[in-house]
Write a protein that holds these residues in place. Structure first.
Motif, PDB file in Angstrom:
ATOM      1  N   ARG A 155      31.708 -18.818  -2.174  1.00 15.53           N
ATOM      2  CA  ARG A 155      31.196 -17.491  -2.346  1.00 15.53           C
ATOM      3  C   ARG A 155      30.824 -17.059  -2.262  1.00 15.53           C
ATOM      4  O   ARG A 155      31.158 -15.516  -2.211  1.00 15.53           O
ATOM      5  N   GLU A 156      29.676 -16.880  -1.902  1.00 16.74           N
ATOM      6  CA  GLU A 156      28.191 -15.759  -1.640  1.00 16.74           C
ATOM      7  C   GLU A 156      27.912 -16.879  -0.491  1.00 16.74           C
ATOM      8  O   GLU A 156      26.749 -17.737  -0.986  1.00 16.74           O
ATOM      9  N   ILE A 157      27.824 -16.144   0.615  1.00 21.10           N
ATOM     10  CA  ILE A 157      27.092 -17.123   0.998  1.00 21.10           C
ATOM     11  C   ILE A 157      25.652 -16.676   2.511  1.00 21.10           C
ATOM     12  O   ILE A 157      26.518 -15.267   2.025  1.00 21.10           O
ATOM     13  N   THR A 174      34.261 -13.720   5.304  1.00 21.03           N
ATOM     14  CA  THR A 174      34.857 -12.305   5.127  1.00 21.03           C
ATOM     15  C   THR A 174      36.129 -12.210   4.244  1.00 21.03           C
ATOM     16  O   THR A 174      37.139 -11.726   2.994  1.00 21.03           O
ATOM     17  N   VAL A 178      35.320 -13.737   0.610  1.00 19.13           N
ATOM     18  CA  VAL A 178      33.871 -14.529   0.825  1.00 19.13           C
ATOM     19  C   VAL A 178      33.178 -13.156   0.850  1.00 19.13           C
ATOM     20  O   VAL A 178      33.198 -12.625   1.740  1.00 19.13           O
ATOM     21  N   ASN A 179      31.517 -13.364   0.183  1.00 12.65           N
ATOM     22  CA  ASN A 179      31.153 -12.317   0.174  1.00 12.65           C
ATOM     23  C   ASN A 179      29.863 -12.440   1.223  1.00 12.65           C
ATOM     24  O   ASN A 179      29.400 -13.676   1.178  1.00 12.65           O
ATOM     25  N   LYS A 181      26.531 -11.807   2.628  1.00 11.19           N
ATOM     26  CA  LYS A 181      25.653 -11.276   2.082  1.00 11.19           C
ATOM     27  C   LYS A 181      24.821 -10.830   3.508  1.00 11.19           C
ATOM     28  O   LYS A 181      24.509  -9.698   3.295  1.00 11.19           O
ATOM     29  N   SER A 246      20.561 -14.297  -3.352  1.00 10.52           N
ATOM     30  CA  SER A 246      20.941 -15.817  -4.225  1.00 10.52           C
ATOM     31  C   SER A 246      22.402 -15.938  -3.183  1.00 10.52           C
ATOM     32  O   SER A 246      22.725 -15.076  -2.814  1.00 10.52           O
ATOM     33  N   CYS A 247      22.970 -17.468  -3.362  1.00 11.14           N
ATOM     34  CA  CYS A 247      23.995 -17.449  -2.435  1.00 11.14           C
ATOM     35  C   CYS A 247      24.723 -18.858  -3.155  1.00 11.14           C
ATOM     36  O   CYS A 247      23.861 -19.562  -4.064  1.00 11.14           O
ATOM     37  N   ASP A 248      25.453 -18.813  -2.683  1.00  7.65           N
ATOM     38  CA  ASP A 248      26.069 -20.070  -3.353  1.00  7.65           C
ATOM     39  C   ASP A 248      26.555 -21.688  -2.202  1.00  7.65           C
ATOM     40  O   ASP A 248      26.928 -22.776  -2.301  1.00  7.65           O
TER      41      ASP A 248
END
Lengths: 422, 122
Positions: A155-157, A174, A178-179, A181, A246-248
């Motif tokens: 979700r956060e890449i 996007t 998805v965010n 970054k 931060s990212c997953d």
């Protein structure tokens, strides 16, 4: 053991175009072996548009480009086997393949065309310190998840590397909410196409951080974040520039490597610069009757050039099967100053038809520089180029007459001369 | 008067940095281009920027899990997100033929989402 005139390994864009071309040259006993359960290779997951401008003069998506060739293949009734893995090939063109239905097959081929494509560079090639959590994917794997399987990688890449697949995935993710970054590039320039930087990053305000890289990966089970650092001219991280992001998920888009395990088994000589086979003007490797084309030979940025190159390999394999002889001495083609490699590496001037296409990549960004072709160290061709970058393949065409005028030619050099500007 | 805008030309690897400004009478002034392609690109990008949208959506009862789709013409850039919202929770039933309309007249543009591949029934 069965005999086949022509065995083609891989049914991606290269394999398909090679098969159609060999058929058009009169070869009927053709077998394409494909390990996936569909034809078209990587084009299936490249759902974005921009393919085919050179070949069809229109902008197609990957699946549409593939279908032009797949439809032709089925019209011509060219035989193929899916979910079939080639496990060995020999110098003498003996092919061992395996599938669920037939078990192990041994096929003696009149000629072989290598069209296995390429692979993405993995994390292991990068030496990034930190733990080994899940959530780290190559950009192409993420592309497969999203476009073929229907899953999101996170979700956060953060994307490391600004190759075209990474840029395309920044936009694709996007659009799926998805965010994305940032995209990090260790070099001071991107190897991606300008068009992709604008339409995949700028359009969505995704920052491209040049001269930046990931210096640590955080998280134990799942990735939780990365440390991002700026690098100096020697690409070494600059202490004090570290920031935590931060990212997953972390996607890697850090280059492609031709997939030549099978070529090596056949004792085909590999060019260390391209990681693909050394070939002559017929795209024949160091082993007679074994040809190579597409991304297994060298990584292309346009599929149109893959199809064109594969058609040439198909024609030459057909000539080999029909026993068209080609006598005469081979002339070596050298990558001179500013040129990383050329394809082909050798030419037998007798076999040049109208002209010989020589494709190459430059070693760095050049602006207002000249491409120089030398025959035995004497310039025969000069072409001024406004800009050349390592990310875009260049080509020169050497007409037949240049060879006929110089019967004692020994050596061809392609090099870059003039003002350079990184 | 509109504010000036900075663009990167996409026509070749040069990637010229273009600046577009506007006079009081609405005339467009472009600087930074090195060829006419850059001038045309800049005008189009500030007057009416458009894009083709490509995506993929899940298939029910298909041989493949997803079908790739695209808009059959360009849509205005500012409508991209609205068009994508139409695909949220969207599923299509197999069989699908390449060229089939998936969603008609998206966001009132007259443009359709069409399939870019065929997917047979399982």
């Amino acid at each position: 053991m069965e005999y086949r005139d022509l065995v083609i390994i891989g049914a991606g864009p290269a394999g398909l175009a090679a098969a159609i071309s060999a058929y058009e040259q009169g070869i009927r006993d053709i077998l394409i072996l494909e390990r996936e359960n569909f034809l078209g290779g990587i084009l299936n997951q490249c759902v974005h548009n921009g393919f085919g401008l050179h070949t069809f003069h229109e902008e197609l998506t990957g699946p549409e480009y593939a279908s032009r060739y797949i439809d032709k293949l089925s019209d011509l009734k060219i035989e193929y086997m899916l979910e079939t893995m080639v496990i060995d090939i020999s110098e003498m063109r003996n092919v061992i393949a395996i599938n669920e239905k037939r078990g192990v097959m041994e096929i003696q081929a009149g000629a072989i065309i290598l069209a296995m494509g390429c692979r993405e560079r993995p994390r292991g090639a990068l030496n990034i310190p930190g733990s080994r959590p899940s959530g780290i994917y190559s950009a192409g794997t993420a592309q497969k998840f999203v476009n073929l399987d229907g899953y999101l990688p996170g979700r956060e890449i953060v994307i490391l590397g600004s190759g075209d697949i990474g840029l395309i995935m920044a936009r694709r993710l996007t659009l799926e909410g998805v965010n994305v970054k940032m995209v990090l590039e260790i070099l001071p320039y991107s190897s991606g196409l300008k068009r992709n930087i604008v339409q995949c990053l700028d359009d969505y305000d995704i920052p491209l951080k040049l001269s930046h890289t990931v210096t640590k990966i955080h998280g134990s089970e799942r990735i939780e974040g990365v440390t991002v650092s700026q690098v100096d001219e020697d690409l070494m991280p600059i202490p004090g520039t570290e920031t935590y992001v931060s990212c997953d998920a972390l996607l890697l888009s850090v280059g492609l490597i031709p997939e030549n395990e099978l070529s090596r088994k056949a004792n085909v000589t590999i060019n260390p610069k391209t990681q693909g086979p050394i070939v002559n003007e017929r795209l024949e490797t160091s082993r007679p009757g074994i040809f190579a084309c597409g991304n297994v030979l060298h990584v292309h940025d346009l599929v149109d050039y893959v199809s064109e190159e594969a058609a040439l390999a198909g024609k030459n394999a057909a000539d080999f099967i029909k026993n068209v002889s080609s006598e005469g001495l081979e002339v070596e083609i050298f990558a001179g100053d500013g040129v990383r490699y050329t394809v082909p590496n050798k030419v037998n001037p007798i076999n040049v038809e109208k002209y010989l296409p020589v494709r190459f990549r430059v070693t760095k960004v050049f602006s207002q520089a000249t491409v120089l072709v030398e025959f035995d160290n004497l310039p025969v061709h000069k072409k001024k180029k406004t800009i050349m970058t390592p990310g875009e393949m260049e080509q020169v065409f050497l007409p037949k007459s240049w060879f006929t005028e110089r019967p004692f030619l020994r050596k061809i050099t392609v090099r870059i001369e003039g003002d350079e500007n990184a | 008067m509109r504010e000036s805008q900075k663009l990167t030309c996409i026509n070749c690897p040069m990637g010229c940095e273009l600046e577009v400004s506007f006079t009081d009478s609405g005339e467009i002034i472009v600087s930074g281009y090195k060829c006419l392609k850059g001038l045309d690109y800049a005008k189009k990008e500030v007057m009416n920027p458009t894009r083709t949208i490509t995506s993929s959506v899940p298939v029910v009862d298909g041989e493949m899990a997803m079908v790739s789709i695209r808009t059959d013409r360009d849509v205005p850039k500012k409508l991209i997100r609205d068009c994508m919202m139409l695909l949220k929770d969207m599923k299509v039933n197999a069989p699908i033929s390449a060229g089939d309309i998936i969603i008609e007249n998206i966001c009132g543009t007259g443009v359709n989402f069409i399939a870019t591949r065929s997917v047979r029934k399982k």
